[in-house]
Design a protein around this motif. Sequence first.
Motif: not given
Length: 408
Positions: A88-110
Amino acid sequence: MHPAARAASAPRGSGFWVAAAVLVLLMLSSSVPSALYVLYQQKWDLSSGTITVVFALYAVTVLAGLLLFGSLSDTLGRRPVLGAALVLAIVSMALFAGAQGLGLLLAARAVQGLAVGLATGAMGAALLELSPAARPALGAQVNSAGPTVGIGLGGIGAGLLVQYAPAPTVLSYLLLIGAFAVTLVGVVRMRESAPGADAGARLRVFPHRIHVPAGARGPFAVLVLTIVAVWSVGGFYLSLGPHLALSLLQSANYLVGGATVALLAGAATAAQLMLGHTGALRTAVIGLLGLLTGLALVLLALALGSATVFLVATAVLGSGWGAAFLGAFRALSGLAEPAHRGELTAAVYVFAYLAMSVPAVLAGMLTNIHGLHRTSVGFMAAVAAVCAVALLATLRLAARTKAEGSTA
């Protein structure tokens, strides 16, 4: 050799250090976004209120993970739960790395919060169970100091990358993906330490029972005030602290924000190591005095607009933060019988994560209205009031406990 057999025969000490690495890495990764929040604000035109919501979402999902999965490793084993948390931590880091706006940032933090919540119980138990035979107290010490070490390293590391490395909002997380992947290999190979664990058991999701024994409710109410004060300060610094530091230092160097988080966490770690053998209530009192002194210095720094005073205040505040949390948590953990300690611990973490998230969100919203400076003054004054009440109540509790001990 079969993987399960190889893991079972793995050295006890190596498993301990793998669990310690998981703890430090998860806490490190949780503080990396704090050093990047100022950059996110500038890139995506986010308000301070929005940033604190992003931060609070992490605290809320950690709490959800704790309540839903906190005791899962008792059934499935420490290794499978830690492995799932790292995935799960690896998935969250991938989401952070791919974030281009607030939506993925929130998903990554969750997702990151769920990973930490899932791992917390397994990490703590594994560190206690796999402590080196020659140093049986090391597990408790790493449990206490590991989070602040990780938070400090994450703050300073991310600050360095933001200021001096290319694509910091991507590179920071790619490096963490690599670190988590290496640690995952270590978890697969580590010794299973949970007594009676069955990795083939059917997955059941159930919430922890949150319960404070009737006889412990008075001391719990006193000590939880310290927990609230400690994590209110932590939540503020991890969400708005870097922005406040940049404002006071009148600097455009992003390393300043990360260094502020690192200074707070480093001072907390030093205090915990120094007071590791001091009585729990005495440690809590020392910590509360440190918190009050640090908060007074922060208010002075804001009044003077002094960066130097602010940095000194942060170090003092961090020392008080670490000592107060260590003392209060140790005292709280002794309020219940071992069979019910998990229920009491869950109650403590409910207050801790609510204190970390709710005041930070309120401060962020007020910042949009009154500005960062005025909001910070009001926030620090309110937390100081809570600290003063907690200090008086803890002194009375210590005196009562001493009197009861002398008449026993």
